[in-house]
Design a protein around this motif. Sequence first.
Motif, mmCIF file in Angstrom:
data_model
loop_
_atom_site.group_PDB
_atom_site.id
_atom_site.type_symbol
_atom_site.label_atom_id
_atom_site.label_comp_id
_atom_site.label_asym_id
_atom_site.label_seq_id
_atom_site.Cartn_x
_atom_site.Cartn_y
_atom_site.Cartn_z
ATOM 1 N N ILE A 146 34.455 29.144 41.164
ATOM 2 C CA ILE A 146 35.703 29.912 41.148
ATOM 3 C C ILE A 146 36.840 29.009 41.612
ATOM 4 C CG2 ILE A 146 36.933 31.818 42.254
ATOM 5 C CD1 ILE A 146 34.298 33.374 42.173
ATOM 6 N N HIS A 147 37.842 28.843 40.741
ATOM 7 C CA HIS A 147 38.929 27.901 41.012
ATOM 8 C C HIS A 147 40.275 28.593 41.231
ATOM 9 C CE1 HIS A 147 36.358 24.493 40.056
ATOM 10 N NE2 HIS A 147 36.014 25.078 38.933
ATOM 11 N N THR A 148 40.347 29.905 41.075
ATOM 12 C CA THR A 148 41.624 30.581 41.252
ATOM 13 C C THR A 148 42.077 30.486 42.707
ATOM 14 O OG1 THR A 148 40.346 32.621 41.490
ATOM 15 C CG2 THR A 148 41.387 32.220 39.362
ATOM 16 N N ASP A 183 43.525 32.518 44.650
ATOM 17 C CA ASP A 183 43.265 33.692 45.485
ATOM 18 C C ASP A 183 41.856 34.229 45.272
ATOM 19 O OD1 ASP A 183 43.850 34.487 42.887
ATOM 20 O OD2 ASP A 183 44.659 36.426 43.508
ATOM 21 N N GLY A 184 40.947 33.350 44.817
ATOM 22 C CA GLY A 184 39.561 33.763 44.619
ATOM 23 C C GLY A 184 38.734 33.570 45.876
ATOM 24 N N LYS A 230 37.503 36.503 41.460
ATOM 25 C CA LYS A 230 38.612 35.636 41.050
ATOM 26 C C LYS A 230 39.926 35.968 41.765
ATOM 27 C CE LYS A 230 36.445 33.463 37.518
ATOM 28 N NZ LYS A 230 36.650 33.864 36.123
ATOM 29 N N HIS A 231 40.086 37.232 42.197
ATOM 30 C CA HIS A 231 41.367 37.642 42.768
ATOM 31 C C HIS A 231 41.131 38.594 43.931
ATOM 32 C CE1 HIS A 231 43.187 35.788 39.262
ATOM 33 N NE2 HIS A 231 42.378 36.504 38.499
ATOM 34 N N ASP A 265 36.154 38.647 37.080
ATOM 35 C CA ASP A 265 37.558 38.686 36.693
ATOM 36 C C ASP A 265 38.233 39.966 37.188
ATOM 37 O OD1 ASP A 265 37.367 36.277 35.328
ATOM 38 O OD2 ASP A 265 36.942 37.227 33.402
#
Length: 373
Positions: A55-57, A59-60, A81-82, A112
């Motif tokens: 997971i690279h987001t 705010d993940g 992811k968020h 997601d």
Amino acid sequence: MTNRLPRSMPLRLAVALTLAFVSPLSRTGSTLRAPNAPPVTRDSVVARLGELRRIHTPDGIELLEAVAIEGTTQWVSVRGKHESNPVIVMIHGGPGTPMMPLTWAYQSPWEDFFTVVNYDQRGVGKNAVSADRDALAPTLSFDQLVRDAEAMVTWVRSRLGVERVVVMGYSYGTMIGMSLAQRHPEWLHAYVGVGQVSGSGDDYLYTRLRELAQAAGQRDALRELDSIAPYPRPGAPVTTVLLTRKWARYFNGGWYGKPTFDLLFAMPSWAPEYTNADVAAQTVATQWTTRTLVGGGGLSLPESLAVPVVVIQGRHDLHTPYEPARAYIERLRAPSKSFLTLEWSAHVPMLEEPGRFLQQLLNVVRPLTGSAK
């Protein structure tokens, strides 16, 4: 403009042109491998799966850690992811069969839209290697598993800073999840059952299996089923349950189109969350839990819940049979109810029809959390 091969071009030339666009892999034997590449091992496979799922987001969250729960250490995976997404806490079944080492195969699309929490219950999964079974054995009861689930949800709410979560129970875990929902409705957006237990499934199962065996002329099935009659009965050994599930799988009631769970049982071998030692310990741990678990309190299912209820059930499920599950949910009182059928699934619908399963999570479950459909 569309590029087409002339009709007169020999097939072997067409094949050669096609292969020209394929990466230069070694085609010796039955494997495709880059020249001078190291041999494929479990470590190399799980490393690639782990990187694929990374997971690279900004705010993940991607968390794997051991948490102190009710006098034990229980491993937890938290992925999403968020951080603004609603939270699902999965309670696995078995008893003693974790979902964490299967999530690599189906869960990534969920992440997601949800933050997904999986934990291995006491003494199994990643907990098995260091578990003191002599000390755990007296504590291994249905009521204790419910208290563990309460403690885990409390930890999740604090760790993620949320007031409510979606509790998703799977198979035996549906009984734990319903008990938790009954005790703490204020913690839940909704209860979701997958492979929902009904309380009368075994009576239905035995009759249905004999019908299927007779229709198929399956004499071995009839002979083995007759050998455990009457079924179910109090005090019967766990081997009678295992025998009915063997034939449930044979008749498409486990994983539709697969007569065994061999693939399902092999999948933890590729889990990035598990070490080799974890994988080796898991089978023994599940067997130990099945033999050791005491207390049948979970079979007294609630007549009402004070939270929305969603059940996602495979039409062909014979492990927790479809028809009794549907009848039970029809009787259950709740603020709202949805019984969702996946037509070409049995007991593992998240693997059998992953796209349709996710569709139900988005269309039915996510709106119950206050998130947009």
